[in-house]
Motif scaffolding. Structure first.
Motif, PDB file in Angstrom:
ATOM      1  N   THR A 179       0.824  -1.211   0.000  1.00 27.96           N
ATOM      2  CA  THR A 179       0.000   0.000   0.000  1.00 27.96           C
ATOM      3  C   THR A 179       0.860   1.265   0.000  1.00 27.96           C
ATOM      4  OG1 THR A 179      -0.133  -0.194   2.400  1.00 27.96           O
ATOM      5  CG2 THR A 179      -1.972  -1.053   1.148  1.00 27.96           C
ATOM      6  N   ARG A 180       2.176   1.106  -0.065  1.00 25.68           N
ATOM      7  CA  ARG A 180       3.123   2.231  -0.163  1.00 25.68           C
ATOM      8  C   ARG A 180       2.943   3.240   0.960  1.00 25.68           C
ATOM      9  NH1 ARG A 180       4.553   2.117  -6.163  1.00 25.68           N
ATOM     10  NH2 ARG A 180       3.303   0.340  -6.757  1.00 25.68           N
ATOM     11  N   ILE A 181       3.041   2.763   2.165  1.00 25.73           N
ATOM     12  CA  ILE A 181       2.969   3.704   3.283  1.00 25.73           C
ATOM     13  C   ILE A 181       4.264   3.648   4.079  1.00 25.73           C
ATOM     14  CG2 ILE A 181       0.475   3.871   3.554  1.00 25.73           C
ATOM     15  CD1 ILE A 181       0.582   1.599   5.513  1.00 25.73           C
ATOM     16  N   GLY A 182       5.311   3.112   3.440  1.00 29.08           N
ATOM     17  CA  GLY A 182       6.600   2.944   4.118  1.00 29.08           C
ATOM     18  C   GLY A 182       7.136   4.228   4.732  1.00 29.08           C
ATOM     19  N   ASP A 183       6.882   5.363   4.069  1.00 26.08           N
ATOM     20  CA  ASP A 183       7.484   6.601   4.569  1.00 26.08           C
ATOM     21  C   ASP A 183       6.708   7.253   5.705  1.00 26.08           C
ATOM     22  OD1 ASP A 183       5.644   6.732   2.579  1.00 26.08           O
ATOM     23  OD2 ASP A 183       6.365   8.598   1.699  1.00 26.08           O
ATOM     24  N   THR A 206     -11.203   3.785  -2.975  1.00 25.36           N
ATOM     25  CA  THR A 206     -10.394   4.828  -3.586  1.00 25.36           C
ATOM     26  C   THR A 206     -10.887   6.224  -3.254  1.00 25.36           C
ATOM     27  OG1 THR A 206     -11.687   4.657  -5.605  1.00 25.36           O
ATOM     28  CG2 THR A 206      -9.658   3.395  -5.525  1.00 25.36           C
ATOM     29  N   ALA A 207     -11.877   6.325  -2.357  1.00 24.58           N
ATOM     30  CA  ALA A 207     -12.376   7.653  -1.989  1.00 24.58           C
ATOM     31  C   ALA A 207     -11.258   8.438  -1.314  1.00 24.58           C
ATOM     32  CB  ALA A 207     -13.569   7.523  -1.061  1.00 24.58           C
ATOM     33  N   GLY A 208     -11.036   9.654  -1.783  1.00 28.45           N
ATOM     34  CA  GLY A 208     -10.064  10.524  -1.129  1.00 28.45           C
ATOM     35  C   GLY A 208      -8.621  10.339  -1.561  1.00 28.45           C
ATOM     36  N   ILE A 237      -5.080   6.506  -7.013  1.00 37.12           N
ATOM     37  CA  ILE A 237      -6.253   5.757  -7.446  1.00 37.12           C
ATOM     38  C   ILE A 237      -5.825   4.670  -8.417  1.00 37.12           C
ATOM     39  CG2 ILE A 237      -8.359   5.891  -8.823  1.00 37.12           C
ATOM     40  CD1 ILE A 237      -8.979   8.509  -7.563  1.00 37.12           C
ATOM     41  N   ILE A 238      -4.960   5.042  -9.368  1.00 35.25           N
ATOM     42  CA  ILE A 238      -4.511   4.061 -10.347  1.00 35.25           C
ATOM     43  C   ILE A 238      -3.746   2.946  -9.653  1.00 35.25           C
ATOM     44  CG2 ILE A 238      -2.985   3.724 -12.324  1.00 35.25           C
ATOM     45  CD1 ILE A 238      -3.790   6.625 -13.133  1.00 35.25           C
ATOM     46  N   GLU A 239      -2.858   3.333  -8.737  1.00 32.10           N
ATOM     47  CA  GLU A 239      -2.066   2.313  -8.038  1.00 32.10           C
ATOM     48  C   GLU A 239      -2.946   1.377  -7.229  1.00 32.10           C
ATOM     49  OE1 GLU A 239       2.111   4.758  -7.525  1.00 32.10           O
ATOM     50  OE2 GLU A 239       0.872   4.351  -5.756  1.00 32.10           O
ATOM     51  N   LEU A 278     -17.614   5.066 -11.981  1.00 36.57           N
ATOM     52  CA  LEU A 278     -17.938   3.998 -12.916  1.00 36.57           C
ATOM     53  C   LEU A 278     -16.746   3.467 -13.701  1.00 36.57           C
ATOM     54  CD1 LEU A 278     -21.053   5.871 -13.398  1.00 36.57           C
ATOM     55  CD2 LEU A 278     -21.114   3.444 -12.937  1.00 36.57           C
ATOM     56  N   PRO A 279     -15.851   4.340 -14.144  1.00 32.14           N
ATOM     57  CA  PRO A 279     -14.700   3.788 -14.869  1.00 32.14           C
ATOM     58  C   PRO A 279     -13.959   2.752 -14.030  1.00 32.14           C
ATOM     59  CG  PRO A 279     -14.734   6.169 -15.072  1.00 32.14           C
ATOM     60  CD  PRO A 279     -15.819   5.805 -14.112  1.00 32.14           C
ATOM     61  N   GLU A 280     -13.964   2.996 -12.722  1.00 30.76           N
ATOM     62  CA  GLU A 280     -13.298   2.071 -11.832  1.00 30.76           C
ATOM     63  C   GLU A 280     -13.847   0.665 -11.995  1.00 30.76           C
ATOM     64  OE1 GLU A 280     -11.954   3.758  -8.262  1.00 30.76           O
ATOM     65  OE2 GLU A 280     -13.196   2.372  -7.131  1.00 30.76           O
ATOM     66  N   VAL A 281     -15.155   0.594 -12.133  1.00 32.03           N
ATOM     67  CA  VAL A 281     -15.798  -0.703 -12.251  1.00 32.03           C
ATOM     68  C   VAL A 281     -15.394  -1.387 -13.549  1.00 32.03           C
ATOM     69  CG1 VAL A 281     -18.007  -1.832 -12.560  1.00 32.03           C
ATOM     70  CG2 VAL A 281     -17.734  -0.103 -10.816  1.00 32.03           C
TER      71      VAL A 281
END
Ligand SMILES: Nc1ncnc2c1ncn2[C@@H]1O[C@H](COP(=O)(O)OP(=O)(O)OP(=O)(O)O)[C@@H](O)[C@H]1O
Ligand SMILES: [Mg+2]
Lengths: 263, 330
Positions: B120-124, B160-162, B168-170, B191-194
């Motif tokens: 989730t890339r929260i290492g920093d 992906t809210a917020g 969002i892409i990641e 919708l594109p997400e779906v």
């Protein structure tokens, strides 16, 4: 095994909250400070009285004064009052804050039972309260160091036990009250009122009162402290406190579960 | 993996979920779509054993949410709508606590946390207090918490809210990569997400399932139903609509953009029936000028609006964006 581990995880987390915020430090400080003050006054009173007693002794009268009777008992009684004020501080946020933050959803969807959560939170509060009692007892170490005839240690221990059991009743009720609201201030005030009510039941303890009053008095948490503070542990009293605690936790558990039903 | 049958949830007098049924196969990613208040969160809360259903059953991995909640909870990772975080804990401490209550054995705890942090890339921000994190990072910590114990099933309520566009892409990539091993249900308004992440879509509205299919099929099916765009000169919208409506096989006619230049009608016809020639004839025979007649595909947005809005709502709603031609633009 997993049950214990889960309970312990909750205890650890609550301690992190207690010591990550001012709550733990304020509670510890107020407690030890008041313990010290009560101890000081009781001790000076004791000194004056025993000096007078010693003078009387020269004339062949006067009882021998016991440190336990004059010093430890009044201090324990006063600290019970302090517990009445501090207990809401330890329990008010336990569930209210989880509900407000929405973290209750994390706990409720983790593979851990409601009972484990309730017990974990209760034990965390009892742990901090126990630490407060220990810190207060350090004051007493002074007497052992300086008194020519040190007091008996047994009443001191049973007195501490009485304080612990008595306070834990409040904590169990406090856990319950905290499940009722998402506002910790409301939980704190409600708990305090409830504790006060339970406390005053003890005032009905009067041999001349009717059977109903006697029964009510029996439920009062203070009634069962007397003997223990004097150094006599009666199994009946211990059982009373433990059942009181179990009842409080039962209420808390039912409340947590039923709220899920109604939500 | 997930079987929902006739699920109903009432809050007092309001019915939030009204007899919905659907299934999710192992390894599938299901998109859960619906307008605000449709009952998405409520359904997810039932699937994660947070709320008991009023009626009906839900089973996860063969275990009933009501009868064997602990077994279900052991297999489900969940991100609620608002990520449940303790602001006074640091990220590492929080994940450590989560690992403990999720029953991750202490031997593998550190490795599991490192893995979730990396994914989730929260290492920093590992040492930072959660209360001091930005919204997007908080959302990611919530996601890390959900995938921590490597659960079979992931229930993600608007994951992906917020987040910023890059994130969002990641996150979508991450969700896609988790599919296959994990069974995923994700709710969203985007919708594109779906169409990008989900193999199948369930659209719900007011607590009821209104459509269930692959994103491609939904688009095709509605195109098959024959959405047409008819441009007519002049402002004679009602006359034109009247003319088109008289053609057999036409199901509905909606006036869209009106300009001095002309009127655009959106026409929906019965599936498999080509009504273009007849519409042209009908319009011309009334003395109106036909400017254009075009078959249009519906984007997921339109399908969504189409399925979840009633006609009365359309009259008041601002005109929707111009129809996308042929392909899903998302
Ligand atoms: N605790 C509650 N008490 C009463 N009604 C509720 C409660 N939670 C949700 N509702 C109602 O249930 C319905 C469905 O709500 P839900 O949160 O499931 O919608 P949603 O699809 O998640 O919407 P959104 O897209 O806004 O997140 C709504 O009408 C809502 O008002
Ligand atoms: Mg929702």
């Amino acid at each position: 095994m997993t049950a214990l581990r889960n309970v312990w995880a909750i205890v650890e987390k609550e301690w992190r909250h207690y010591f990550g915020s001012p709550i733990a430090y304020v509670a510890l400080m107020v407690w030890t400070l008041l313990f010290g003050i009560f101890f000081y006054f009781a001790f000076s009173l004791f000194l004056r009285q025993s000096m007078m007693a010693a003078q009387q002794m020269e004339f062949g009268g006067g009882p021998k004064m016991s440190l336990n009777e004059w010093l430890i008992r009044p201090v324990m009684h006063n600290m019970a009052v302090v517990a009445l004020f501090l207990a809401p501080m330890l329990t008010m946020r336990l569930f209210a804050e989880e509900k407000r933050q929405g973290t209750i959803e994390l706990l409720a969807t983790a593979p851990i039972t409601d009972l484990q959560i309730v017990v974990g939170k209760f034990l965390a509060a009892v742990g901090l309260y126990g630490l407060m009692i220990l810190a207060g007892l350090l004051n007493l170490a002074l007497i052992w160091h300086y008194a020519s005839t040190p007091p008996e240690w047994k009443p001191v221990l049973t007195g501490a036990l009485a304080l612990l059991l008595f306070g834990s009743c409040f904590l169990a009720l406090g856990v319950f009250v905290s499940t009722l609201t998402r506002n910790q201030i409301v939980a704190g005030i409600l708990s305090f009122c409830l504790f006060l009510g339970v406390w005053t039941l003890g005032w009905a303890d009067d041999p001349s009162a009717g059977p109903l009053m006697r029964a009510l008095a029996y439920l009062g948490v203070t009634t069962h402290m007397e003997d223990m503070v004097k150094g006599v542990v009666d199994l009946k009293d211990v059982v009373f406190y433990l059942s009181f605690i179990a009842f409080g936790l039962f209420l808390a558990h039912e409340s947590v579960q039923s709220q899920r039903w109604r939500a | 993996m997930i079987e929902v049958e006739n699920l109903t949830k009432r809050y007092g007098r309001t019915t939030a979920v009204d007899g919905i049924s659907f299934r999710v196969q192992k390894g599938e990613i299901l998109g859960f779509l619906g307008p605000n208040g449709a009952g998405k969160t409520t359904t997810m809360r039932i699937l994660t054993c947070y709320l008991p259903p009023t009626e009906g059953t839900a089973r996860v991995a063969g275990y009933d949410v009501f009868q064997a909640p602990l077994e279900v909870k052991r297999r489900v990772g969940y991100i609620p709508e608002t990520p449940p975080l303790y602001p006074d804990m640091d990220v590492d401490g929080f994940l450590d606590f989560c690992a403990k209550i999720k029953g991750v054995p202490s031997a593998s705890r550190k490795a599991k946390i490192d893995e979730a942090v990396e994914k989730t890339r929260i290492g920093d921000v590992r040492r930072k207090l959660i209360g001091q994190l930005s919204k997007g990072y908080r959302q990611r910590v919530g996601l890390a918490q959900a995938i921590l114990a490597n659960p079979d099933v992931l229930i993600l309520d608007e994951p992906t809210a917020g987040l910023d566009p890059k994130q969002i892409i990641e996150t979508r990539e991450l969700i896609k990569s988790l599919g296959g091993d994990h069974t995923i249900v994700l709710s969203t308004h985007i919708l594109p997400e779906v169409s990008m992440t989900c193999g199948r879509v369930v659209i719900i509205n007011k607590g009821k399932v209104v459509a269930e299919d692959t994103p491609e099929n939904l688009t095709r099916r509605l195109r098959g139903a024959g959405a047409l765009r008819v441009d007519v000169r002049g402002e004679a919208a009602s006359a034109a609509a009247e003319a088109v409506r008289s053609v057999p096989g036409v199901l509905s006619v909606r006036a869209r953009a009106e300009s001095p230049e002309g009127t655009t009608l959106e026409v929906e016809a019965e599936a498999g029936r080509d009504v273009r020639a007849e519409i042209a004839r009908a319009v011309v025979s009334r003395g109106l000028d036909l400017l254009a007649l075009q078959q249009v595909g519906m984007s997921l947005e339109e399908i969504f609006l189409h399925l979840t809005t009633t006609d009365t709502a359309h009259a008041e709603a601002p005109p929707p964006p111009p129809p996308a031609s042929q392909e899903v633009t998302a």
